[in-house]
Motif scaffolding. Sequence first.
Motif, short mmCIF file in Angstrom:
data_model
loop_
_atom_site.label_atom_id
_atom_site.label_comp_id
_atom_site.label_asym_id
_atom_site.label_seq_id
_atom_site.Cartn_x
_atom_site.Cartn_y
_atom_site.Cartn_z
N LEU A 23 0.83 -1.21 0.00
CA LEU A 23 0.00 0.00 0.00
C LEU A 23 0.87 1.26 0.00
N HIS A 24 1.94 1.25 0.80
CA HIS A 24 2.86 2.38 0.85
C HIS A 24 3.46 2.65 -0.54
N ARG A 25 3.85 1.59 -1.25
CA ARG A 25 4.44 1.74 -2.58
C ARG A 25 3.42 2.34 -3.56
N LEU A 26 2.13 2.17 -3.27
CA LEU A 26 1.06 2.75 -4.10
C LEU A 26 0.68 4.16 -3.63
N GLY A 27 1.33 4.64 -2.58
CA GLY A 27 1.05 5.97 -2.06
C GLY A 27 -0.08 6.02 -1.06
N LEU A 28 -0.45 4.86 -0.51
CA LEU A 28 -1.54 4.80 0.47
C LEU A 28 -0.99 4.55 1.86
N ARG A 29 -1.38 5.39 2.81
CA ARG A 29 -0.94 5.25 4.19
C ARG A 29 -1.83 4.24 4.90
N SER A 30 -1.22 3.41 5.73
CA SER A 30 -1.98 2.48 6.55
C SER A 30 -1.39 2.46 7.95
N LEU A 31 -2.17 1.96 8.89
CA LEU A 31 -1.72 1.76 10.25
C LEU A 31 -1.80 0.28 10.55
N VAL A 32 -0.68 -0.29 11.01
CA VAL A 32 -0.63 -1.71 11.37
C VAL A 32 -0.73 -1.81 12.89
N LEU A 33 -1.68 -2.60 13.37
CA LEU A 33 -1.83 -2.85 14.80
C LEU A 33 -1.19 -4.18 15.15
N GLU A 34 -0.31 -4.17 16.13
CA GLU A 34 0.36 -5.40 16.58
C GLU A 34 0.14 -5.54 18.08
N ASN A 120 8.11 5.62 9.42
CA ASN A 120 7.97 5.62 10.88
C ASN A 120 6.51 5.87 11.25
N GLY A 121 6.07 5.19 12.29
CA GLY A 121 4.70 5.37 12.76
C GLY A 121 3.68 4.47 12.08
N THR A 122 4.13 3.62 11.17
CA THR A 122 3.19 2.72 10.48
C THR A 122 2.68 1.64 11.42
N ILE A 123 3.52 1.19 12.34
CA ILE A 123 3.13 0.10 13.25
C ILE A 123 2.86 0.67 14.63
N ARG A 124 1.75 0.25 15.19
CA ARG A 124 1.40 0.62 16.57
C ARG A 124 1.44 -0.66 17.39
N TYR A 125 2.48 -0.78 18.24
CA TYR A 125 2.66 -1.97 19.07
C TYR A 125 1.77 -1.90 20.31
N SER A 126 1.66 -3.04 21.00
CA SER A 126 0.84 -3.17 22.21
C SER A 126 -0.59 -2.72 21.94
#
Length: 169
Positions: A23-34, A120-126
């Motif tokens: 998605l990032h390579r296509l210019g789309l921002r996402s948030l990953v929850l872990e 940076n900030g793509t992944i939100r841990y915990s």
Amino acid sequence: MDAVEDIVIVGAGIAGLTTALGLHRLGLRSLVLESSHSLRVTGFAFITWTNAWRALDAIGVGDYLRQHHNQLYGLQSASTVSGLQTSEISFKAKGKNGEHDIRCLQRKVLLEALLKELPNGTIRYSSKVVSVEESGYLKLVHLADGSILKTKVLIGCDGVNSMVAKWLA
């Protein structure tokens, strides 16, 4: 705290990070929850075939990973049942698109390569998802800390005990 995100991906394993990077390579921002407090690099390695390398090339990490993993040209196996009889499987045959690219890929190296390419900030841990509900065109993602994320697109890459899959069922 309520936050609105266009695309939320649940799970920062191979599928989740690859989806986020695509998605990032296509210019789309996402948030990953872990759910864990850091990247989980359990497991050791797995065999990747030509088609997997095409996918890794498409998201821009194939060349980097090839530098760290040798190509396999065959496998040998031995059987003690009939007195150490060995057999060999060759990977040297050409496919319709050229030679096969088969390598044993270390899971940790793959995950770290995907992570390195994400902003940076793509992944939100915990951030453990405890439930999902629908509210109009939005999905409400409830987290264990009591916060709620609102999202237009929810992608489940959270494995066998998927909260996203339970919500869809």
